[in-house]
Write an enzyme that holds these catalytic residues in place. Structure first.
Site, PDB file in Angstrom:
ATOM      1  N   ASP A 126       0.806  -1.215   0.000  1.00 40.15           N
ATOM      2  CA  ASP A 126       0.000   0.000   0.000  1.00 40.15           C
ATOM      3  C   ASP A 126       0.849   1.278   0.000  1.00 40.15           C
ATOM      4  O   ASP A 126       0.402   2.320   0.459  1.00 40.15           O
ATOM      5  CB  ASP A 126      -0.926  -0.007   1.229  1.00 40.15           C
ATOM      6  CG  ASP A 126      -2.022   1.043   1.145  1.00 40.15           C
ATOM      7  OD1 ASP A 126      -2.408   1.420   0.020  1.00 40.15           O
ATOM      8  OD2 ASP A 126      -2.485   1.508   2.202  1.00 40.15           O
ATOM      9  N   CYS A 191     -23.905   3.521   5.038  1.00 37.85           N
ATOM     10  CA  CYS A 191     -23.011   4.679   5.115  1.00 37.85           C
ATOM     11  C   CYS A 191     -23.809   5.944   5.429  1.00 37.85           C
ATOM     12  O   CYS A 191     -24.684   6.331   4.648  1.00 37.85           O
ATOM     13  CB  CYS A 191     -22.243   4.856   3.809  1.00 37.85           C
ATOM     14  SG  CYS A 191     -21.126   6.284   3.839  1.00 37.85           S
ATOM     15  N   CYS A 236     -13.011   4.148   9.877  1.00 39.76           N
ATOM     16  CA  CYS A 236     -14.441   3.831   9.982  1.00 39.76           C
ATOM     17  C   CYS A 236     -14.660   2.386   9.555  1.00 39.76           C
ATOM     18  O   CYS A 236     -14.059   1.922   8.584  1.00 39.76           O
ATOM     19  CB  CYS A 236     -15.258   4.777   9.110  1.00 39.76           C
ATOM     20  SG  CYS A 236     -17.049   4.511   9.229  1.00 39.76           S
TER      21      CYS A 236
END
Length: 298
Positions: A126, A191, A236
């Site tokens: 990443d 969401c 989140c």
């Protein structure tokens, strides 16, 4: 030539939870999807996503001579979470996965070189223009859900991803698995900021609306007006919590009382305490100023 069965066995021995192997080539369809995502401005202030877009599509441009992409998963779902109104994404409970996976990939490379002396590979976690989720899917480690995350058959989406890109040929390459989301849209509906939307038949994440982006990547003094964080002050997990494929997955980590206590005490930590408590963890990615801003938003 490397034997896929042997590589996977050594990856598991190194501590990874899953390993898949794909042929290094241009990812079919991903280039157009990436262009569409960028054209809509869904990358928000992450301008680095616009750089080296060609390499994100084809690892052979990142590592000339590449023939194989070995993808690995490190599951991180904790056995328990902090008891606090100030929530922290589960992946941040542990050591920074960039450090841990990179270390494990170097160990795996050393191990494979004992069997294959000519084996060469470059590790990625990443931190370079390579599409981790897409390569994991290409290697049969799961599918891309409507929340735009990789969903693994055994561990759900609570996984970090890494790769070894090698110029060695593999005897067997894995095939992508069937997308098992069906008609479910619980992640999209869950969401609170409507960060997930369908564009040209593909669900995409609008980072500017995402709580994870705003509590980590957003460097502004104030967060976007009207952002509903759901109690999260770092990252989140709301869309992951809604996913049926995550409900019955086994825990992969077991945080101790001291570890959980340190995370809970961050809510009242001063700058020095914050730096000490978050050292070598994902939370160290943000400053104490950002942390206080996130607490205020919450």
């Amino acid at each position: 030539m490397i034997r896929s069965e042997y590589v996977k066995a050594r990856a598991l021995a190194a501590g990874f939870h899953a390993c898949g192997i794909a042929r290094a080539e241009a990812l079919p369809g991903y280039g157009q999807a990436l262009d569409t995502w960028l054209a809509h401005g869904f990358n928000a202030d992450m301008q680095y996503m616009e750089r080296h877009a060609d390499k994100r599509r084809d690892p052979r441009l990142l590592y000339p001579g590449a023939r194989t992409v070995i993808s690995v998963l490190l599951a991180y779902k904790p056995s328990r979470t902090i008891d606090s109104p100030h929530k922290i994404a589960r992946y941040a409970y542990n050591e920074d996965y960039h450090r841990r996976i990179k270390r494990m990939l170097f160990e795996l490379t050393d191990d494979l070189q004992k069997r294959y002396p000519d084996f060469k590979a470059r590790p990625f976690v990443d931190t370079a223009p390579i599409s981790d989720k897409q390569w994991a899917a290409a290697a049969g480690l799961g599918w891309i859900g409507r929340n735009t995350l990789l969903v693994n058959q055994q561990y759900g989406s609570f996984c970090n991803i890494g790769e070894l890109v090698s110029d060695s040929e593999a005897d067997v390459y894995d095939q992508p698995v069937e997308n098992r989301c069906g008609e479910c849209r619980l992640c999209v509906q869950s969401c609170p900021n409507q960060a997930l939307s369908c564009v040209d038949g593909r669900y995409m994440l609008n980072a500017a609306r995402c709580t994870a982006y705003n509590t980590i990547e957003n460097r502004q003094e104030d967060l976007r007006g009207g952002l509903h964080s759901g109690g999260y002050v770092f990252g989140c997990d709301i869309c992951q919590e809604a996913c049926p494929h995550n409900r019955h997955t086994a825990a992969a980590t077991d945080p101790g009382d001291e570890q959980l206590g340190r995370l809970q005490q961050l809510a009242t930590a001063d700058e020095k305490q914050f730096a000490e408590a978050t050292r070598n963890t994902p939370i160290s990615r943000i400053s104490h100023r950002q942390w206080l801003r996130n607490l205020k938003q919450d």
